[in-house]
Design a protein around this motif. Structure first.
Motif, PDB file in Angstrom:
ATOM      1  N   PRO A  16       0.825  -1.218   0.000  1.00 39.29           N
ATOM      2  CA  PRO A  16       0.000   0.000   0.000  1.00 39.29           C
ATOM      3  C   PRO A  16       0.859   1.267   0.000  1.00 39.29           C
ATOM      4  CG  PRO A  16       0.084  -0.919   2.202  1.00 39.29           C
ATOM      5  CD  PRO A  16       0.843  -1.882   1.320  1.00 39.29           C
ATOM      6  N   SER A  17       1.528   1.521  -1.097  1.00 43.90           N
ATOM      7  CA  SER A  17       2.510   2.612  -1.178  1.00 43.90           C
ATOM      8  C   SER A  17       1.878   3.890  -1.718  1.00 43.90           C
ATOM      9  CB  SER A  17       3.688   2.180  -2.053  1.00 43.90           C
ATOM     10  OG  SER A  17       3.244   1.720  -3.322  1.00 43.90           O
ATOM     11  N   VAL A  18       0.844   4.361  -1.036  1.00 44.90           N
ATOM     12  CA  VAL A  18       0.216   5.636  -1.404  1.00 44.90           C
ATOM     13  C   VAL A  18       1.161   6.761  -0.991  1.00 44.90           C
ATOM     14  CG1 VAL A  18      -1.756   7.160  -1.019  1.00 44.90           C
ATOM     15  CG2 VAL A  18      -2.097   4.680  -1.140  1.00 44.90           C
ATOM     16  N   THR A  19       1.442   7.678  -1.897  1.00 44.39           N
ATOM     17  CA  THR A  19       2.376   8.775  -1.631  1.00 44.39           C
ATOM     18  C   THR A  19       2.073   9.434  -0.287  1.00 44.39           C
ATOM     19  OG1 THR A  19       2.230   9.226  -4.006  1.00 44.39           O
ATOM     20  CG2 THR A  19       3.404  10.825  -2.672  1.00 44.39           C
ATOM     21  N   PRO A  20       3.060   9.604   0.604  1.00 47.73           N
ATOM     22  CA  PRO A  20       4.496   9.344   0.448  1.00 47.73           C
ATOM     23  C   PRO A  20       4.935   8.029   1.101  1.00 47.73           C
ATOM     24  CG  PRO A  20       4.163  10.715   2.355  1.00 47.73           C
ATOM     25  CD  PRO A  20       2.784  10.406   1.811  1.00 47.73           C
ATOM     26  N   GLU A  21       4.001   7.136   1.406  1.00 45.53           N
ATOM     27  CA  GLU A  21       4.344   5.911   2.110  1.00 45.53           C
ATOM     28  C   GLU A  21       5.079   4.931   1.195  1.00 45.53           C
ATOM     29  OE1 GLU A  21       3.974   5.539   5.307  1.00 45.53           O
ATOM     30  OE2 GLU A  21       3.057   7.541   5.418  1.00 45.53           O
ATOM     31  N   GLU A  22       6.137   4.332   1.717  1.00 42.41           N
ATOM     32  CA  GLU A  22       6.878   3.331   0.949  1.00 42.41           C
ATOM     33  C   GLU A  22       6.084   2.038   0.844  1.00 42.41           C
ATOM     34  OE1 GLU A  22       9.331  -0.177   0.503  1.00 42.41           O
ATOM     35  OE2 GLU A  22       8.583   0.490   2.446  1.00 42.41           O
ATOM     36  N   GLY A  23       5.376   1.670   1.901  1.00 47.32           N
ATOM     37  CA  GLY A  23       4.444   0.563   1.865  1.00 47.32           C
ATOM     38  C   GLY A  23       5.030  -0.813   1.623  1.00 47.32           C
ATOM     39  N   GLY A  24       6.345  -0.926   1.628  1.00 44.02           N
ATOM     40  CA  GLY A  24       6.989  -2.215   1.379  1.00 44.02           C
ATOM     41  C   GLY A  24       7.399  -2.438  -0.064  1.00 44.02           C
ATOM     42  N   ALA A  25       7.025  -1.528  -0.971  1.00 47.00           N
ATOM     43  CA  ALA A  25       7.306  -1.734  -2.397  1.00 47.00           C
ATOM     44  C   ALA A  25       8.796  -1.665  -2.700  1.00 47.00           C
ATOM     45  CB  ALA A  25       6.541  -0.707  -3.234  1.00 47.00           C
ATOM     46  N   LEU A  26       9.469  -0.651  -2.181  1.00 44.06           N
ATOM     47  CA  LEU A  26      10.901  -0.524  -2.446  1.00 44.06           C
ATOM     48  C   LEU A  26      11.686  -1.628  -1.741  1.00 44.06           C
ATOM     49  CD1 LEU A  26      11.376   3.350  -2.212  1.00 44.06           C
ATOM     50  CD2 LEU A  26      11.156   1.945  -4.269  1.00 44.06           C
ATOM     51  N   SER A  27      11.211  -2.041  -0.582  1.00 39.86           N
ATOM     52  CA  SER A  27      11.880  -3.140   0.122  1.00 39.86           C
ATOM     53  C   SER A  27      11.796  -4.426  -0.691  1.00 39.86           C
ATOM     54  CB  SER A  27      11.237  -3.345   1.499  1.00 39.86           C
ATOM     55  OG  SER A  27      11.433  -2.210   2.322  1.00 39.86           O
ATOM     56  N   PHE A  28      10.653  -4.658  -1.314  1.00 40.83           N
ATOM     57  CA  PHE A  28      10.521  -5.847  -2.163  1.00 40.83           C
ATOM     58  C   PHE A  28      11.466  -5.770  -3.350  1.00 40.83           C
ATOM     59  CE2 PHE A  28       8.568  -7.718  -5.973  1.00 40.83           C
ATOM     60  CZ  PHE A  28       8.619  -9.063  -5.603  1.00 40.83           C
ATOM     61  N   ILE A  29      11.501  -4.613  -4.032  1.00 44.59           N
ATOM     62  CA  ILE A  29      12.401  -4.454  -5.181  1.00 44.59           C
ATOM     63  C   ILE A  29      13.843  -4.662  -4.752  1.00 44.59           C
ATOM     64  CG2 ILE A  29      13.273  -2.814  -6.895  1.00 44.59           C
ATOM     65  CD1 ILE A  29      10.474  -1.570  -6.945  1.00 44.59           C
ATOM     66  N   GLU A  30      14.210  -4.084  -3.616  1.00 43.41           N
ATOM     67  CA  GLU A  30      15.574  -4.241  -3.109  1.00 43.41           C
ATOM     68  C   GLU A  30      15.932  -5.712  -2.911  1.00 43.41           C
ATOM     69  OE1 GLU A  30      18.365  -2.677   0.603  1.00 43.41           O
ATOM     70  OE2 GLU A  30      16.183  -2.648   0.798  1.00 43.41           O
TER      71      GLU A  30
END
Length: 387
Positions: A16-30
């Motif tokens: 749930p990466s609604v601006t400006p929350e990271e929401g776990g999306a960048l952590s998954f990509i990393e």
């Protein structure tokens, strides 16, 4: 780990990466990119009065040429969740379509980039060159602590890119319709015409600013700014507000205000356009209209990546996968490409954008597979050994 575009997209959509929350999306990509051998960084940028924003930069390889994939994991709010066919962060599949906020704008595109890059590296671990990812969490928001600062941060580390693909949804109807090779700039201006308030029955004691405003606006609109170029439509000036703030019908107002926005092509810079607007207003005003003009600051300049070998790689890949040649376009609003172009040539190509920002945003699973295949063909051509 399943690195198919569908699997990657579903994992991203569940964040749930609604601006400006990271929401776990960048952590998954990393986690996915690190497992494939990428060097990954997660800089956080701040600015007074704006939220802190997490970003991601990753690179595989040290050689040249360097192809960068760019995009954003932040999404707009889903709105009233009950109106959605499926929960906007559940990544449900129905009738061959993947539902979720960000499916096309633009987590689906990022998933396809990742799938293509990971597959290419798996099959060509010792290729000559570098592949990178520049991913922000601040594209749908103020765009202050995202791409601009991430590019500056990367440049400070000595990173130099040769070309970039931005995965925004560029296709109006079907995958392969359109490549964005440039964007128009955007410039906003505000005009205030000064008058003198008074009773309508005694106009000789007043100075009505409305006729003066009409003269100024007619002067702005009388002649087109230009007639377009080979790759751009004509620049367009639209008056967006005219207001006097007057609730009374028997009072002549003290001032009149108007706002206009110009979407301009690469014949203009903000500076040359402001000079043209000032000249037109001065001529229209003559000695009888008292006014002020204020042009708002802008970072939305017009830019063009001329059709070249890089654009050809992308167009050829699209044609090979879809069977038809894409249109080279500069239409639409602004994007983060306006920042990236200062560092390297950038081309935008992604999914079909018909449902972006809407309830039940969704993407055809087949489109995910085909976009990943297109990106893979681009990588094959871009890093092909010279004959």
């Amino acid at each position: 780990m399943d690195t198919s575009p569908l699997s990657l997209a579903r994992s991203l959509l569940r964040c749930p990466s609604v601006t400006p929350e990271e929401g776990g999306a960048l952590s998954f990509i990393e986690s996915v990119l690190k497992a494939a051998g990428f060097e990954v960084h997660r800089p956080v940028f701040s600015e007074p009065g704006t939220p802190d924003v997490e970003n991601l930069y990753a690179r595989y390889g040290t050689g040249k040429p360097y192809l960068l994939f760019a995009g954003h994991t932040d999404v707009v709010p889903p709105g009233e969740v009950s109106r959605w066919r499926h929960d906007p962060f559940s990544a449900e599949i129905e009738d061959g379509e993947l539902y979720g906020r960000g499916a096309v704008d633009m987590k689906g595109g990022i998933a396809c980039m990742m799938a293509a890059a990971l597959g290419f590296i798996r099959d060509n671990p010792d290729f000559s060159g570098s592949i990178g990812f520049l991913i922000t969490g601040d594209e749908e928001g103020p765009a202050i602590n995202g791409t601009v600062k991430l590019l500056k941060w990367a440049k400070g580390r000595g990173e130099r890119f040769d070309h970039c693909i931005l995965g925004e949804p560029t296709n109006p109807n079907q995958l392969g319709d359109m490549i964005k090779i440039g964007r128009r700039g955007s410039l906003t201006g505000k005009i205030v015409v000064e008058g003198k308030q008074g009773h309508v029955a005694y106009p000789h004691l007043t100075d009505n600013p409305i006729p003066g405003m009409l003269r100024l606006l007619e002067g702005l609109l009388r002649e087109p700014l230009d007639h377009g170029t080979d790759h751009f439509d004509a620049s367009n000036l639209e008056v967006t507000t005219v207001d006097v703030g007057n609730p009374a019908s028997n009072v002549i107002p003290a001032e009149a205000r108007a706002t206009f926005n110009i979407r301009f092509n690469d014949l203009w810079t903000p500076e040359s356009l402001e000079a043209e607007i000032s000249s037109r207003l001065s001529e229209a005003a003559g000695n009888s209209v008292r006014y002020t003009l204020r042009m708002e600051p802008t970072n939305a300049i017009a830019f063009l990546t001329p059709p070249n070998e890089f654009v050809g790689f992308i167009a050829d890949a699209i044609e090979a996968e879809t069977g038809f040649r894409p249109k080279l376009s500069t239409t639409g609003g602004t994007s983060d490409a306006r920042f990236i172009v200062k560092d390297c040539p950038v081309v935008e190509f992604g999914l079909v954008g018909q449902t972006m920002h809407q309830v039940d945003e969704r993407v055809a699973v087949e489109d995910l597979n085909r976009l990943a295949a297109i990106y893979r063909k681009v990588l094959n051509a871009y890093f092909a050994p010279n004959p």
